[in-house]
Motif scaffolding. Structure first.
Motif, mmCIF file in Angstrom:
data_model
loop_
_atom_site.group_PDB
_atom_site.id
_atom_site.type_symbol
_atom_site.label_atom_id
_atom_site.label_comp_id
_atom_site.label_asym_id
_atom_site.label_seq_id
_atom_site.Cartn_x
_atom_site.Cartn_y
_atom_site.Cartn_z
ATOM 1 N N THR A 9 0.852 -1.182 0.000
ATOM 2 C CA THR A 9 0.000 0.000 0.000
ATOM 3 C C THR A 9 0.893 1.239 0.000
ATOM 4 O O THR A 9 2.108 1.151 0.103
ATOM 5 N N HIS A 10 0.301 2.394 -0.105
ATOM 6 C CA HIS A 10 1.053 3.650 -0.100
ATOM 7 C C HIS A 10 1.926 3.720 1.151
ATOM 8 O O HIS A 10 1.482 3.447 2.255
ATOM 9 N N TRP A 11 3.177 4.108 0.969
ATOM 10 C CA TRP A 11 4.123 4.171 2.070
ATOM 11 C C TRP A 11 5.046 5.354 1.875
ATOM 12 O O TRP A 11 5.615 5.531 0.800
ATOM 13 N N ASP A 12 5.177 6.198 2.881
ATOM 14 C CA ASP A 12 6.119 7.313 2.858
ATOM 15 C C ASP A 12 7.262 6.966 3.799
ATOM 16 O O ASP A 12 7.185 7.211 5.011
#
Length: 64
Positions: A9-12
């Motif tokens: 999933t989206h990860w920063d």
């Protein structure tokens, strides 16, 4: 070579500082005597991820 696709999933990513006083992986075997360098470290939490089955490829990228 074996190509493995990872999904997440989206990860920063946010780098973190770590202290590794002893790294026994490099104490024996093919890497004995080398000087390892930690390239980066990240804290990971609440991240959905997965791995797909690996596929064989030639070095030029062709499927085998």
């Amino acid at each position: 070579m074996i190509v493995v696709k990872a999904t997440r999933t989206h990860w920063d990513p946010v780098p973190v500082t770590v202290d590794v006083p002893t790294l026994t992986f490099f104490a024996s075997g093919a890497f004995a005597g080398c000087e390892p360098v930690l390239a980066n470290a990240f804290h990971v939490s609440d991240l959905r991820y997965g791995w797909e089955r690996g596929h064989r490829r030639a070095l030029d990228g062709r499927a085998l």
